[in-house]
Design a protein around this motif. Structure first.
Motif, PDB file in Angstrom:
ATOM      1  N   LEU A  50       0.857  -1.183   0.000  1.00 46.85           N
ATOM      2  CA  LEU A  50       0.000   0.000   0.000  1.00 46.85           C
ATOM      3  C   LEU A  50       0.894   1.235   0.000  1.00 46.85           C
ATOM      4  CD1 LEU A  50      -2.822   1.294   0.204  1.00 46.85           C
ATOM      5  CD2 LEU A  50      -2.614   1.122   2.693  1.00 46.85           C
ATOM      6  N   LEU A  51       0.852   1.971  -1.068  1.00 46.59           N
ATOM      7  CA  LEU A  51       1.787   3.067  -1.286  1.00 46.59           C
ATOM      8  C   LEU A  51       1.133   4.419  -1.011  1.00 46.59           C
ATOM      9  CD1 LEU A  51       4.666   3.748  -2.233  1.00 46.59           C
ATOM     10  CD2 LEU A  51       3.807   3.789  -4.560  1.00 46.59           C
ATOM     11  N   SER A 105       4.539  14.648  -0.962  1.00 54.23           N
ATOM     12  CA  SER A 105       5.937  14.541  -0.543  1.00 54.23           C
ATOM     13  C   SER A 105       6.608  13.283  -1.068  1.00 54.23           C
ATOM     14  CB  SER A 105       6.025  14.577   0.988  1.00 54.23           C
ATOM     15  OG  SER A 105       5.266  13.529   1.550  1.00 54.23           O
ATOM     16  N   MET A 106       5.816  12.278  -1.465  1.00 51.23           N
ATOM     17  CA  MET A 106       6.398  11.024  -1.954  1.00 51.23           C
ATOM     18  C   MET A 106       6.919  11.137  -3.377  1.00 51.23           C
ATOM     19  SD  MET A 106       6.620   8.337   0.053  1.00 51.23           S
ATOM     20  CE  MET A 106       6.445   6.868  -0.967  1.00 51.23           C
ATOM     21  N   LYS A 107       6.577  12.209  -4.074  1.00 47.74           N
ATOM     22  CA  LYS A 107       7.065  12.360  -5.455  1.00 47.74           C
ATOM     23  C   LYS A 107       8.590  12.352  -5.508  1.00 47.74           C
ATOM     24  CE  LYS A 107       4.551  16.009  -6.519  1.00 47.74           C
ATOM     25  NZ  LYS A 107       3.971  17.142  -7.285  1.00 47.74           N
ATOM     26  N   ALA A 108       9.223  12.912  -4.477  1.00 49.54           N
ATOM     27  CA  ALA A 108      10.688  12.981  -4.464  1.00 49.54           C
ATOM     28  C   ALA A 108      11.323  11.607  -4.328  1.00 49.54           C
ATOM     29  CB  ALA A 108      11.147  13.896  -3.318  1.00 49.54           C
ATOM     30  N   GLU A 113      -0.287  -7.737  -4.590  1.00 55.72           N
ATOM     31  CA  GLU A 113      -1.008  -6.624  -5.191  1.00 55.72           C
ATOM     32  C   GLU A 113      -0.335  -5.325  -4.789  1.00 55.72           C
ATOM     33  OE1 GLU A 113      -5.095  -6.596  -4.104  1.00 55.72           O
ATOM     34  OE2 GLU A 113      -4.740  -6.267  -1.968  1.00 55.72           O
ATOM     35  N   LEU A 114      -0.502  -4.344  -5.642  1.00 59.88           N
ATOM     36  CA  LEU A 114       0.074  -3.022  -5.405  1.00 59.88           C
ATOM     37  C   LEU A 114      -1.053  -1.996  -5.451  1.00 59.88           C
ATOM     38  CD1 LEU A 114       2.402  -1.034  -5.051  1.00 59.88           C
ATOM     39  CD2 LEU A 114       2.780  -1.117  -7.526  1.00 59.88           C
ATOM     40  N   LEU A 115      -1.234  -1.323  -4.323  1.00 63.11           N
ATOM     41  CA  LEU A 115      -2.301  -0.342  -4.182  1.00 63.11           C
ATOM     42  C   LEU A 115      -1.702   1.009  -3.847  1.00 63.11           C
ATOM     43  CD1 LEU A 115      -4.622  -2.489  -1.869  1.00 63.11           C
ATOM     44  CD2 LEU A 115      -4.638  -2.417  -4.376  1.00 63.11           C
ATOM     45  N   GLY A 116      -2.445   2.057  -4.112  1.00 64.49           N
ATOM     46  CA  GLY A 116      -2.010   3.402  -3.753  1.00 64.49           C
ATOM     47  C   GLY A 116      -3.184   4.209  -3.238  1.00 64.49           C
ATOM     48  N   PHE A 117      -2.880   5.233  -2.470  1.00 60.49           N
ATOM     49  CA  PHE A 117      -3.965   6.099  -1.992  1.00 60.49           C
ATOM     50  C   PHE A 117      -3.532   7.556  -2.084  1.00 60.49           C
ATOM     51  CE2 PHE A 117      -1.409   5.028   1.692  1.00 60.49           C
ATOM     52  CZ  PHE A 117      -1.322   6.213   2.417  1.00 60.49           C
ATOM     53  N   LYS A 133       3.663   8.904 -12.713  1.00 61.81           N
ATOM     54  CA  LYS A 133       2.799  10.021 -13.112  1.00 61.81           C
ATOM     55  C   LYS A 133       2.697  10.994 -11.934  1.00 61.81           C
ATOM     56  CE  LYS A 133      -0.278  12.036 -15.845  1.00 61.81           C
ATOM     57  NZ  LYS A 133       0.121  12.765 -17.057  1.00 61.81           N
ATOM     58  N   ALA A 134       3.331  12.150 -12.056  1.00 61.54           N
ATOM     59  CA  ALA A 134       3.506  13.057 -10.915  1.00 61.54           C
ATOM     60  C   ALA A 134       2.194  13.633 -10.409  1.00 61.54           C
ATOM     61  CB  ALA A 134       4.449  14.196 -11.303  1.00 61.54           C
ATOM     62  N   ASP A 135       1.219  13.889 -11.293  1.00 63.59           N
ATOM     63  CA  ASP A 135       0.008  14.558 -10.825  1.00 63.59           C
ATOM     64  C   ASP A 135      -0.977  13.622 -10.136  1.00 63.59           C
ATOM     65  OD1 ASP A 135      -0.879  13.188 -13.020  1.00 63.59           O
ATOM     66  OD2 ASP A 135      -1.420  14.954 -14.197  1.00 63.59           O
ATOM     67  N   LEU A 136      -0.598  12.356  -9.934  1.00 65.94           N
ATOM     68  CA  LEU A 136      -1.414  11.466  -9.115  1.00 65.94           C
ATOM     69  C   LEU A 136      -1.189  11.717  -7.624  1.00 65.94           C
ATOM     70  CD1 LEU A 136      -1.003   8.011 -10.919  1.00 65.94           C
ATOM     71  CD2 LEU A 136      -2.797   9.727 -11.230  1.00 65.94           C
ATOM     72  N   PHE A 137      -0.120  12.418  -7.295  1.00 68.98           N
ATOM     73  CA  PHE A 137       0.285  12.588  -5.910  1.00 68.98           C
ATOM     74  C   PHE A 137      -0.301  13.893  -5.352  1.00 68.98           C
ATOM     75  CE2 PHE A 137       3.150   9.684  -7.829  1.00 68.98           C
ATOM     76  CZ  PHE A 137       3.600   8.838  -6.826  1.00 68.98           C
ATOM     77  N   ARG A 138      -1.175  13.756  -4.365  1.00 69.56           N
ATOM     78  CA  ARG A 138      -1.783  14.949  -3.767  1.00 69.56           C
ATOM     79  C   ARG A 138      -1.666  14.864  -2.240  1.00 69.56           C
ATOM     80  NH1 ARG A 138      -5.433  13.438  -7.913  1.00 69.56           N
ATOM     81  NH2 ARG A 138      -5.333  14.829  -9.727  1.00 69.56           N
ATOM     82  N   GLU A 139      -2.773  14.495  -1.571  1.00 68.23           N
ATOM     83  CA  GLU A 139      -2.740  14.384  -0.113  1.00 68.23           C
ATOM     84  C   GLU A 139      -3.069  12.957   0.287  1.00 68.23           C
ATOM     85  OE1 GLU A 139      -3.888  18.403   1.888  1.00 68.23           O
ATOM     86  OE2 GLU A 139      -5.228  18.194   0.166  1.00 68.23           O
ATOM     87  N   GLY A 140      -2.983  12.645   1.590  1.00 71.24           N
ATOM     88  CA  GLY A 140      -3.118  11.258   2.007  1.00 71.24           C
ATOM     89  C   GLY A 140      -4.017  11.067   3.209  1.00 71.24           C
ATOM     90  N   ILE A 141      -4.978  10.135   3.081  1.00 65.51           N
ATOM     91  CA  ILE A 141      -5.857   9.731   4.189  1.00 65.51           C
ATOM     92  C   ILE A 141      -5.482   8.289   4.521  1.00 65.51           C
ATOM     93  CG2 ILE A 141      -8.231   9.661   5.036  1.00 65.51           C
ATOM     94  CD1 ILE A 141      -7.570  12.387   3.941  1.00 65.51           C
ATOM     95  N   ASP A 142      -4.475   8.111   5.365  1.00 69.77           N
ATOM     96  CA  ASP A 142      -3.869   6.796   5.564  1.00 69.77           C
ATOM     97  C   ASP A 142      -4.802   5.783   6.224  1.00 69.77           C
ATOM     98  OD1 ASP A 142      -1.863   8.862   5.238  1.00 69.77           O
ATOM     99  OD2 ASP A 142      -0.360   7.343   5.702  1.00 69.77           O
ATOM    100  N   GLY A 143      -5.538   6.205   7.244  1.00 73.83           N
ATOM    101  CA  GLY A 143      -6.357   5.259   7.995  1.00 73.83           C
ATOM    102  C   GLY A 143      -7.388   4.553   7.135  1.00 73.83           C
TER     103      GLY A 143
END
Length: 577
Positions: free
Chosen positions: A373-374, A379-382, A406-410, A463-473
């Motif tokens: 789960l990525l 900040s993860m773009k770097a 499996e590879l997931l992202g949020f 793809k850089a514009d997929l990275f915004r903010e994160g709701i981890d829980g």
């Protein structure tokens, strides 16, 4: 600077692992571990009020950290926490001294057959004394009085001389105190083996010193310079009078990663979502043009090839920890085992024939699913290029031994709340709305799809514009529910992140730690259920405030076999906090 921070985080984690192992060995309590630079038993933090046991890993050496672990082990072994709490005075200064004296008492009970522990504790107290004196905190009335009492009591309990560097400096203060504390000092020495009989003498010392401090403070109330100096001393005494910080269920983390959320607590741990209307779950590959995906994949393949990772060796390591022997038919023509009736005729024609048996054949097979789960926050773009290489390599190695992956992202659908935030504004900004953004969960590879078929979609991580903010829980809950819908016997979730949950709109509308507390609540609940193993992989950061089993990685360097070996150890469970 970033590389240095990552190296420090990794060093801190290794120190905590060693200290936690020491604590478990000395106390026999397998539930002890460190999270967020705090000692925990299970999910509950253990308070550490004694000033000389508070460690700054950035400045204190390993011997100091080990001494703090030894001191806590002795406290757990020789001090009744319930009795201690019932005797604690209400006055902050009295309690400070009472906590210090109880810790010094248990340190005198170090076993004689462990001289190294005695040396560690002596070394730590002297280092703390020297640092406190050199910081200038003894220049005020409060500082010199508290410091002198600590030196006198430590010397009386251990029968060792006070710190030579400050012996002359504290002499006049010591002379004035000893006449008042004489009988109580004799009492703490005489009763150091009995906590209940020790306590009245310790309380007497604490009361006398506190009354002296309060009297001197009142007498000099008009001296603004002295008052300012004493206020500085009070703040500088390592925050020792702040006992609330160490109480309760909060991690009290020293690194400001997380803290109390009043909004979360007022809701009685009930996480709220203002609206789910705009939430989405998408296949990541559909968000990027196919030509661009192929370009990203070629770039990823070139970078992986340059790393020189031994993939077959990594696969063997994963097989050793994840695969279990399963029956796979029979081996015939053996010299022992079950009689093979089909070969008995050979015994007639050749009486010396011994290969008349068969044995069950077993082969290793992995009944397991591993989900990565990525964190796709800004900040993860770097770090995404080394992270993508690492995940791609691990997926390939795991599939070589039959593990489903499996590879997931949020991420979020927009910055600063998006449509959910605008809807909240139109409704008149109701208080405590809970989560206030559009959640976007992305599937780069599902467990039923092989790496070969999903390899192009994995490259969408670039793809850089997929990275915004994160709701981890919410993302952890989502990933766990996906795995629980599957039939594998073992389910492992590896969360890869470089920090705390972050969503500006939610933080402003609730409080800064709302999402942090929700993540801790989700992970604690899932760990308690036990159906999914949750691991944290910190990108240059220690994630122990959120995940009990975690590893800090340094992504500023090239990927190497050592990193993957550490990850294997983490998954195997031998990499403990």
């Amino acid at each position: 600077m970033m590389a240095t921070a990552q190296q420090n985080a990794k060093r801190q984690q290794k120190v905590e692992e060693l200290c936690a192992a020491t604590l478990r060995a000395l106390t026999g309590d397998a539930a002890l571990h460190y999270r967020g630079r705090r000692l925990h038993r299970g999910s509950r933090p253990l308070p550490m009020h004694a000033p000389h046991l508070r460690i700054d890993p950035d400045h204190d050496d390993f011997a100091d950290c080990r001494a703090a672990a030894d001191g806590m082990a002795l406290r757990l072994l020789h001090s009744d926490a319930q009795l201690h709490r019932s005797l604690c005075p209400a006055d902050p200064i009295e309690r400070l001294l009472f906590e210090l004296l109880e810790q010094l008492r248990v340190e005198t009970l170090a076993p004689a057959d462990m001289p190294g522990m005695v040396i560690n504790l002596h070394h730590r107290f002297e280092n703390w004394s020297r640092a406190f004196y050199r910081s200038g905190l003894t220049e005020g009335r409060l500082g010199i009085l508290l410091y002198t009492v600590a030196q006198i009591c430590w010397s009386r309990l251990t029968t060792k001389p006070v710190l030579e560097e400050t012996e002359d400096y504290i002499e006049s203060t010591r002379f004035s105190l000893v006449s008042q504390l004489g009988s109580a000092l004799a009492g703490i020495r005489r009763n150091r083996h009995d906590q209940r009989r020790f306590a009245p003498h310790a309380l007497e010392i604490a009361r006398i010193v506190a009354e002296t401090i309060h009297a001197e403070t009142a007498a000099s109330a008009g001296d603004e310079e002295a008052d300012a100096k004493d206020e500085e001393i009070r703040r500088g005494f390592a925050l020792l009078l702040d006992f609330d910080r160490d109480e309760g269920d909060d991690d009290g983390i020293a690194s400001a990663l997380t803290g109390h959320s009043k909004a979360f607590e007022d809701a009685e741990q009930a996480y709220r979502v203002f609206t789910t209307r705009y939430d989405t779950e998408v296949q990541a590959g559909t968000l990027v043009r196919k030509a661009l995906l192929r370009e990203y994949r070629e770039r990823l393949d070139k970078r992986i090839a340059a790393q020189g990772i031994n993939l077959p060796r990594l696969a063997r390591l994963f097989a050793a920890i994840l695969a279990e022997p399963q029956r796979d038919g029979w081996m015939f023509g053996e010299e022992e085992g079950h009689i093979d009736g089909r070969r008995l005729s050979q015994l007639v024609s050749s009486p010396t024939e011994r290969r008349l048996f068969r044995q069950e054949q077993y082969k290793p097979a992995a009944d397991c699913v591993v989900s990565f789960l990525l964190d796709c926050s800004g900040s993860m773009k770097a770090h995404i290029e080394p992270v993508a290489m690492m995940v791609d390599i691990m997926i390939r190695a795991l599939e070589m031994v039959g593990v489903r992956t499996e590879l997931l992202g949020f991420t979020t659908g927009a910055w600063n709340g998006g449509r959910a935030h605008r809807e909240w504004l139109t409704r008149g900004r109701p208080p405590r709305p809970g989560r206030l953004n559009e959640v976007c969960h992305m599937v780069f590879k599902d467990a039923d799809r092989s790496w070969r078929r999903a390899r192009t979609d994995i490259a969408a991580l670039f793809k850089a514009d997929l990275f915004r903010e994160g709701i981890d829980g919410e993302a952890v809950d989502w990933a766990c529910n996906r795995m629980l819908a599957r039939g594998e016997a073992r389910r492992i979730l590896v969360v890869i992140s470089d920090g705390s949950p972050a969503d500006g709109a939610t933080g402003l509308a609730n409080d800064p730690f709302y999402l942090d507390n929700h993540l801790k609540d989700v992970v604690a609940r899932r760990e308690q259920q036990g159906a999914v193993e949750i691991l944290g992989l910190g990108v240059g950061l220690d994630l122990s405030p959120f995940y009990r089993r975690c590893l800090a990685t340094d992504m500023s360097k090239a990927l190497d076999n050592e990193l993957f070996f550490d990850i294997v150890q983490l998954i195997s469970g031998r990499h403990r906090r």
